[in-house]
Design a protein around this motif. Structure first.
Motif, mmCIF file in Angstrom:
data_model
loop_
_atom_site.group_PDB
_atom_site.id
_atom_site.type_symbol
_atom_site.label_atom_id
_atom_site.label_comp_id
_atom_site.label_asym_id
_atom_site.label_seq_id
_atom_site.Cartn_x
_atom_site.Cartn_y
_atom_site.Cartn_z
ATOM 1 N N ALA A 1 -0.207 5.371 0.813
ATOM 2 C CA ALA A 1 -0.117 4.130 0.344
ATOM 3 C C ALA A 1 -0.625 3.026 1.184
ATOM 4 O O ALA A 1 -1.515 2.332 0.714
ATOM 5 C CB ALA A 1 1.202 3.832 -0.277
ATOM 6 N N GLY A 2 -0.173 3.248 2.307
ATOM 7 C CA GLY A 2 -0.798 2.331 3.452
ATOM 8 C C GLY A 2 -0.525 0.724 3.420
ATOM 9 O O GLY A 2 -1.111 0.183 4.303
ATOM 10 N N GLY A 3 0.370 0.100 2.669
ATOM 11 C CA GLY A 3 0.481 -1.150 2.512
ATOM 12 C C GLY A 3 1.879 -1.771 2.999
ATOM 13 O O GLY A 3 2.580 -0.977 3.302
ATOM 14 N N VAL A 4 2.056 -3.082 2.655
ATOM 15 C CA VAL A 4 3.034 -3.791 2.980
ATOM 16 C C VAL A 4 4.270 -3.384 2.194
ATOM 17 O O VAL A 4 5.528 -2.917 2.634
ATOM 18 C CB VAL A 4 3.088 -5.074 2.805
ATOM 19 C CG1 VAL A 4 2.689 -5.522 1.434
ATOM 20 C CG2 VAL A 4 4.368 -5.823 3.295
ATOM 21 N N LEU A 5 4.325 -2.716 1.023
ATOM 22 C CA LEU A 5 5.503 -2.563 0.281
ATOM 23 C C LEU A 5 5.903 -0.917 0.675
ATOM 24 O O LEU A 5 7.024 -0.592 0.920
ATOM 25 C CB LEU A 5 5.007 -2.167 -1.161
ATOM 26 C CG LEU A 5 4.496 -3.414 -1.948
ATOM 27 C CD1 LEU A 5 4.303 -3.202 -3.299
ATOM 28 C CD2 LEU A 5 5.475 -4.585 -1.816
ATOM 29 N N ALA A 6 4.767 -0.110 0.895
ATOM 30 C CA ALA A 6 5.062 1.296 1.760
ATOM 31 C C ALA A 6 5.832 0.971 2.979
ATOM 32 O O ALA A 6 6.757 1.706 3.441
ATOM 33 C CB ALA A 6 4.053 2.216 1.582
ATOM 34 N N ALA A 7 5.315 0.142 3.820
ATOM 35 C CA ALA A 7 6.071 -0.228 5.043
ATOM 36 C C ALA A 7 7.170 -0.537 5.151
ATOM 37 O O ALA A 7 8.133 0.011 5.904
ATOM 38 C CB ALA A 7 5.126 -1.483 5.876
ATOM 39 N N HIS A 8 7.894 -1.278 4.107
ATOM 40 C CA HIS A 8 9.237 -1.569 3.784
ATOM 41 C C HIS A 8 9.981 -0.638 3.545
ATOM 42 O O HIS A 8 11.283 -0.181 4.030
ATOM 43 C CB HIS A 8 9.445 -2.744 2.816
ATOM 44 C CG HIS A 8 9.393 -4.062 3.540
ATOM 45 N ND1 HIS A 8 10.383 -4.688 4.238
ATOM 46 C CD2 HIS A 8 8.511 -5.057 3.343
ATOM 47 C CE1 HIS A 8 9.973 -6.023 4.663
ATOM 48 N NE2 HIS A 8 8.683 -6.250 3.920
ATOM 49 N N LEU A 9 9.432 0.611 2.545
ATOM 50 C CA LEU A 9 9.962 1.668 2.265
ATOM 51 C C LEU A 9 10.224 2.628 3.527
ATOM 52 O O LEU A 9 11.362 3.242 3.591
ATOM 53 C CB LEU A 9 9.236 2.090 1.017
ATOM 54 C CG LEU A 9 9.506 1.591 -0.311
ATOM 55 C CD1 LEU A 9 8.599 2.145 -1.182
ATOM 56 C CD2 LEU A 9 10.856 1.448 -0.608
ATOM 57 N N MET A 10 9.181 2.581 4.418
ATOM 58 C CA MET A 10 9.314 3.706 5.460
ATOM 59 C C MET A 10 10.536 3.151 6.395
ATOM 60 O O MET A 10 11.098 3.860 7.091
ATOM 61 C CB MET A 10 7.902 3.697 6.185
ATOM 62 C CG MET A 10 7.921 4.442 7.409
ATOM 63 S SD MET A 10 6.383 4.686 8.374
ATOM 64 C CE MET A 10 7.051 5.230 9.896
ATOM 65 N N VAL A 11 10.520 1.747 6.442
ATOM 66 C CA VAL A 11 11.550 1.208 7.378
ATOM 67 C C VAL A 11 12.839 1.660 6.682
ATOM 68 O O VAL A 11 14.163 1.767 7.488
ATOM 69 C CB VAL A 11 11.369 -0.358 7.417
ATOM 70 C CG1 VAL A 11 12.549 -0.823 8.331
ATOM 71 C CG2 VAL A 11 9.909 -0.745 8.498
#
Length: 323
Positions: free
Chosen positions: A302-312
């Motif tokens: 996905a590579g975006g800001v929403l996925a970044a939060h989910l990875m965190v």
């Protein structure tokens, strides 16, 4: 007697002055207000991978041609009129599908449908030089077009470009500031756990990759301050075409892997073969039971800001809460 007349005359004059004053105020109040014409939204120029582009007014009909760009728009509160299909999903990733209802699907990120884009009559098109350089001239004939440069690890640079393009720079800065604060707060909670060497592996049909620091997951791990195995602690994207002789390079204190499965089962078969290989099972990280499968969508695709939060979210789960 004369004094009395003067007093009455003075009172009469004073009354006239007061009445004149009130009349003046009433007349002043009664004057119609001047009609002020609202200012037209000013145009602004965006410098991007293909040069400058002028955008007139805040765009209302935005077409987005990258997956990470779709996440950026949604985070900014901008619902695109058209977007390229998610790499997995039908047609959108599970974590964004509820927000994408009614959005026109425009083909794959690697091959968007130019005719479908034109039919939407957009007032802004956002794409990427790596993906869409060949069709840039076509796209800019349809609407003002802004391209990011690359699709490697640092998604925040692209995010801020997209925020500027849709005239939401201040909101974009706020979103990044909130994300950065979350990272700093998590770093403090992780403490000595940041010394753990984190290994990242991806399985694809016909390819195995060991991910380095300039990847989506690598950038997030680096900002958090995690250690990486020596061979992965380099500022490039990934080691691709990995053979089984390179399995020892996957070792670490904890290993996360993800599999890009398109539906034919080939990537999942490759994953199973490698994870069960004696060389892999002999890794210290495997012997310690510290090998975890995570979502390819969230940790990479996905590579975006929403996925970044989910990875965190995942990082908090595995390091602070256990599985």
């Amino acid at each position: 007697m004369r004094s009395r007349h003067l007093t009455l005359f003075s009172a009469f004059i004073l009354s006239l002055l007061l009445l004149a004053g009130c009349g003046g105020k009433q007349e002043e109040t009664a004057k119609p207000a001047k009609n002020k014409e609202p200012k037209a939204e000013e145009s602004y120029t965006i410098e991007h991978a293909m040069g400058p582009t002028e955008i007139k007014g805040t765009p209302k009909r935005v077409v987005i041609l990258t997956n990470e760009g779709t996440e950026a728009l949604l985070a900014l509160g901008v619902k695109p009129v058209g977007a390229v299909k998610s790499w997995t999903g039908d047609p959108w990733y599970d974590h964004i599908k509820d927000q994408m209802e009614g959005v026109k699907e425009l083909g794959l990120e690697s091959e968007p449908n130019v005719e479908a884009i034109a039919a939407l009559k957009p007032d802004l098109i956002i794409g990427n030089k790596m993906r869409h350089e060949k069709i840039y001239e076509q796209l800019k004939q349809i609407a003002p077009t802004v391209f990011s440069e690359t699709l490697r690890g640092n998604w925040k640079d692209n995010f801020m470009l997209y925020a500027k393009a849709v005239n939401q720079e201040e909101k974009g800065k706020q979103i990044i500031a909130e994300y950065d604060k979350r990272i700093e707060d998590l770093k403090a909670k992780l403490g000595d756990k940041l010394n753990m060497k984190v290994s990242i592996v991806r399985f694809m049909a016909g390819d195995v990759r060991i991910y380095h620091k300039d990847s989506f997951s690598g950038v997030i791990l680096d900002q958090l301050g995690f250690a990486r195995p020596q061979s992965q602690n380099v500022n490039d994207f990934a080691e691709t075409g990995v053979t089984k002789e390179r399995i020892p390079a996957m070792d670490g204190d904890i290993l996360f892997y993800f599999t890009y499965e398109t539906g034919d089962g080939k990537a999942s078969e490759l994953e199973k073969e490698w994870i069960n290989d004696p060389l892999f099972q002999n890794l210290n990280v495997a012997k310690q039971g510290k090998v975890y499968k995570v979502s390819d969508t969230i940790w990479n695709t996905a590579g975006g800001v929403l996925a970044a939060h989910l990875m965190v979210d995942d990082i908090e789960k595995y390091f602070l809460q256990g599985q």
